[in-house]
Write a protein that holds these residues in place. Structure first.
Motif, short mmCIF file in Angstrom:
data_model
loop_
_atom_site.label_atom_id
_atom_site.label_comp_id
_atom_site.label_asym_id
_atom_site.label_seq_id
_atom_site.Cartn_x
_atom_site.Cartn_y
_atom_site.Cartn_z
N TRP A 248 0.83 -1.21 0.00
CA TRP A 248 0.00 0.00 0.00
C TRP A 248 0.86 1.25 0.00
N GLY A 249 1.96 1.19 0.74
CA GLY A 249 2.83 2.37 0.83
C GLY A 249 3.47 2.71 -0.49
N ASN A 250 4.03 1.72 -1.19
CA ASN A 250 4.71 2.11 -2.42
C ASN A 250 3.74 2.42 -3.56
N MET A 251 2.47 2.01 -3.42
CA MET A 251 1.49 2.44 -4.42
C MET A 251 1.26 3.95 -4.31
N LEU A 252 1.33 4.46 -3.06
CA LEU A 252 1.18 5.91 -2.90
C LEU A 252 2.43 6.65 -3.36
N ASN A 253 3.58 6.00 -3.19
CA ASN A 253 4.82 6.62 -3.66
C ASN A 253 4.76 6.83 -5.17
N GLU A 254 4.29 5.79 -5.87
CA GLU A 254 4.20 5.88 -7.33
C GLU A 254 3.29 7.02 -7.77
N ALA A 255 2.30 7.31 -6.93
CA ALA A 255 1.29 8.29 -7.33
C ALA A 255 1.60 9.67 -6.81
N ASN A 256 2.83 9.86 -6.22
CA ASN A 256 3.10 11.13 -5.56
C ASN A 256 3.57 12.21 -6.53
N ASN A 257 2.70 12.63 -7.42
CA ASN A 257 3.00 13.81 -8.23
C ASN A 257 1.70 14.55 -8.49
N LEU A 258 1.83 15.83 -8.78
CA LEU A 258 0.62 16.67 -8.82
C LEU A 258 -0.36 16.21 -9.88
N ALA A 259 0.16 15.73 -11.02
CA ALA A 259 -0.73 15.31 -12.09
C ALA A 259 -1.62 14.16 -11.61
N THR A 260 -1.00 13.17 -10.93
CA THR A 260 -1.77 12.04 -10.43
C THR A 260 -2.76 12.49 -9.35
N LEU A 261 -2.26 13.36 -8.43
CA LEU A 261 -3.12 13.82 -7.35
C LEU A 261 -4.39 14.46 -7.92
#
Lengths: 299, 319
Positions: A248-261
């Motif tokens: 779960w943690g590294n799935m959020l890491n992958e998504a940590n950019n403004l475009a994804t957010l």
């Protein structure tokens, strides 16, 4: 043979004990138990629930990889990630990783804590001094810093993450066990065992520890919540569970950019919500257990 | 009291040794070990050779530890394996930003946490108390990066009220009050994220401490005298119930610093945590070691301060 029988009887009556009755009255703890059971079930049944392989990029009918597609576009439950992998499949497989890391880490820290705490409390003297100073030293480190530096130095793997979290979190249990042992050491049943010539090992592990199990279980439950949170944080920082294994943690890491957010909420909200739900539920259970075991503190 | 403080100060010595020994042995696992990083990569080969001999890289491990410790005491935390800069210099450069964030979070968690805890205690088992209990569970359970991402999503990206990350815009030209306000907007979200779990802990603790105080005999006496509930709670109970809350001061410090890695990464806050996150990516063990050691010492001093404060506020405390 005779002993086994009585043990079985005790277990049968678990649902009739006072502790269970008190636990059942705690609504939050019950909700927590249900949520955790659902998450465990999802983790166990991951191969059945997942429609697609979590490690394979999906290809559309036109033969192109389906990157960053929303649930409706891709036809999967939670859409796809930046490499076109099925988010839902990754989520349920990540449940296996995150929860087993939590379980093993707590197993390690509880065993280490019980053994060191027992030595410290039972024998006292120099052993007690050394172990308690070690506790002081470890408590000086923000545990996150300690875990991060070790995890960064060792090869990041799921096993190292389990061991590191386990070995950095035993101080609470050790203190607790030490205190409990100091409390019961002078009680009559322990004195009786001593006078019957029982060995130290036997006194500690078959007479004392079973009688101080309740607070240890509560502490272990609370630690399980913290361990899952720590694993998620480590993986989020990139020194925990490594890709392509999903946690779960590294799935959020992958998504940590403004475009994804902004535009692809399906890539970060479900994973974050899972961590949150799991940790919250376990904390509720821990609190319920504390109230259930502690007959003195009536509401 | 003087005796207690002296005793407490003496206790610091074995702990400092413990901290350094533990760090030294962790660094043994890193490629190159703890001592190689102490050498400046900028020096000439001959100077390096001399330094190597001086550090005793061929000597037994205890000698190595002692030499390493001597270097530390002289302020040499080694050189970054990534860019060759002295570690301590880089940490000190990042320290103010982290301190600003940590202290703000610290203040928020106590200023908000204590009143909420007192409210909970004085309205025990009411709807408000129940709501605050659930809130505190949420506070300790929500992963800070998820909470941070959620705040960015709502307040920065959707509502556009606050900046997404960083600490001040490069194009901003204001001075004085305008600059302070400008910077403040960057501080709000990271400080809230960092304070949340600590706030929840403080609240729980303040609640149980207040409940315990309200059960004391002198409170019953005060009520029996016919004092109003307000006077009983704010004059008699509050001060006494706040004494144990000081112990949380000490515990809060490692928790807050521990959160720095995550919060600073989420918000791109230019502090020690972000330095550490970059060091993880670059496999820069020397920086990580410096950070760990540095924060451990800070935490130890924080605990010392909290204990001394406690002994001043409550003279009953004796060892």
């Amino acid at each position: 043979m005779e002993r086994k029988k009585t043990k079985w009887k005790q277990r049968q009556n678990l649902f009739k004990t006072d502790a269970w009755k008190r636990f059942r009255k705690n609504k939050l703890a019950l909700v927590g138990t249900v949520v955790i059971l659902i998450l465990i079930l999802a983790a166990v049944l991951a191969p059945l629930l997942a429609q697609n392989d979590p490690y394979v990029s999906l290809k559309g009918s036109n033969g192109l990889v389906m990157t960053d597609m929303s649930p409706s576009e891709s036809g999967t439950i939670l859409g796809t990630d930046s490499l076109g992998r099925d988010e839902f499949s990754r989520l349920v497989y990540a449940a296996r990783v995150s929860m087993s890391v939590g379980l093993v880490a707590v197993g390690i820290s509880t065993v280490v804590g019980i053994v060191l705490g027992a030595i410290s409390g039972y024998f006292g003297g120099a052993a007690d001094m050394i172990i308690m100073r070690c506790v002081d030293v470890i408590n000086c480190f923000p545990v996150m810093f300690l875990i991060i530096i070790i995890a960064a130095i060792l090869n990041p793997s799921i096993y190292n993450v389990m061991i590191v979290i386990g070995l950095c979190n035993w101080t609470g249990t050790a203190r607790l066990v030490r205190g409990e042992i100091l409390r019961v050491r002078e009680m009559e049943y322990v004195q009786a065992a001593v006078s019957l010539g029982a060995t130290d090992f036997r006194i500690i592990f078959s007479h004392i520890i079973p009688n101080v199990m309740a607070p240890i279980i509560v502490e272990a439950t609370m630690q399980m919540a913290r361990a899952i949170l720590t694993e998620a944080s480590l993986s989020y920082l990139g020194c925990g569970v490594q890709l392509p294994t999903a946690s779960w943690g590294n799935m959020l890491n992958e998504a940590n950019n403004l475009a994804t957010l902004t535009s692809r909420p399906w890539q970060w909200i479900p994973a974050g919500a899972c961590i949150f739900l799991a940790v919250l539920s376990i904390n509720f259970i821990g609190d319920g257990l504390r109230d259930a075991f502690d007959a003195k503190q009536k509401k | 009291m003087g005796k207690y403080i002296r005793k407490r100060l003496l206790q610091v010595i074995p702990v400092v040794f413990g901290i350094t020994i533990l760090t030294f042995f962790i660094m043994q696992l890193a490629p190159g070990g703890p001592l190689t990083g102490m050498l400046s990569p900028r020096s000439s080969p001959e100077a390096l050779q001399r330094a190597r001999e001086a550090l005793g890289l061929d000597k037994p491990i205890l000698v190595q530890y002692w030499n390493w410790l001597k270097e530390l005491v002289q302020g040499n935390f080694g050189y970054s394996t990534y860019n060759g800069q002295p570690v301590l210099e880089q940490i000190l450069e990042r320290l103010p930003a982290t301190l600003l964030l940590t202290i703000t979070a610290f203040v928020i968690s106590f200023v908000v946490g204590i009143p909420l805890g007192v409210y909970s205690a004085t309205h025990k088992y009411s709807k408000g108390d129940y709501g605050l209990t659930v809130f505190s569970f949420i506070g300790i359970s929500i992963p800070s990066f998820f909470f941070g991402m959620g705040l960015i999503y709502i307040f920065a990206l959707k509502l556009n009220w606050l900046p997404t990350s960083g600490f001040g815009s490069a194009t901003f030209r204001g001075t004085g009050m305008a600059l302070v306000l400008h910077k403040l907007r960057y501080l709000i979200m990271p400080a809230i994220v960092m304070s949340l779990s600590n706030l929840a802990t403080v609240m729980r603790f303040a609640r149980s401490s207040m409940i315990e105080t309200l059960n004391q005999d002198y409170i019953r006496t005060a009520r029996a005298k016919g004092l109003s509930e307000k006077v009983v709670i704010y004059r008699h109970a509050l001060k006494n119930s706040m004494i144990p809350v000081i112990t949380i001061f000490g515990q809060s410090i490692p928790n807050l610093f521990g959160g720095a890695y995550i919060t600073e990464k989420v918000f791109g806050w230019p502090g020690m945590g972000l330095l550490g996150v970059d060091a993880i990516t670059n496999r820069d063990y020397q920086i990580l070691m410096g950070l760990t050691l540095f924060t451990a010492i800070l935490v130890m001093l924080g605990n010392l301060l909290a204990d001394i404060m406690y002994s001043i506020v409550d003279p009953r405390i004796r060892y």
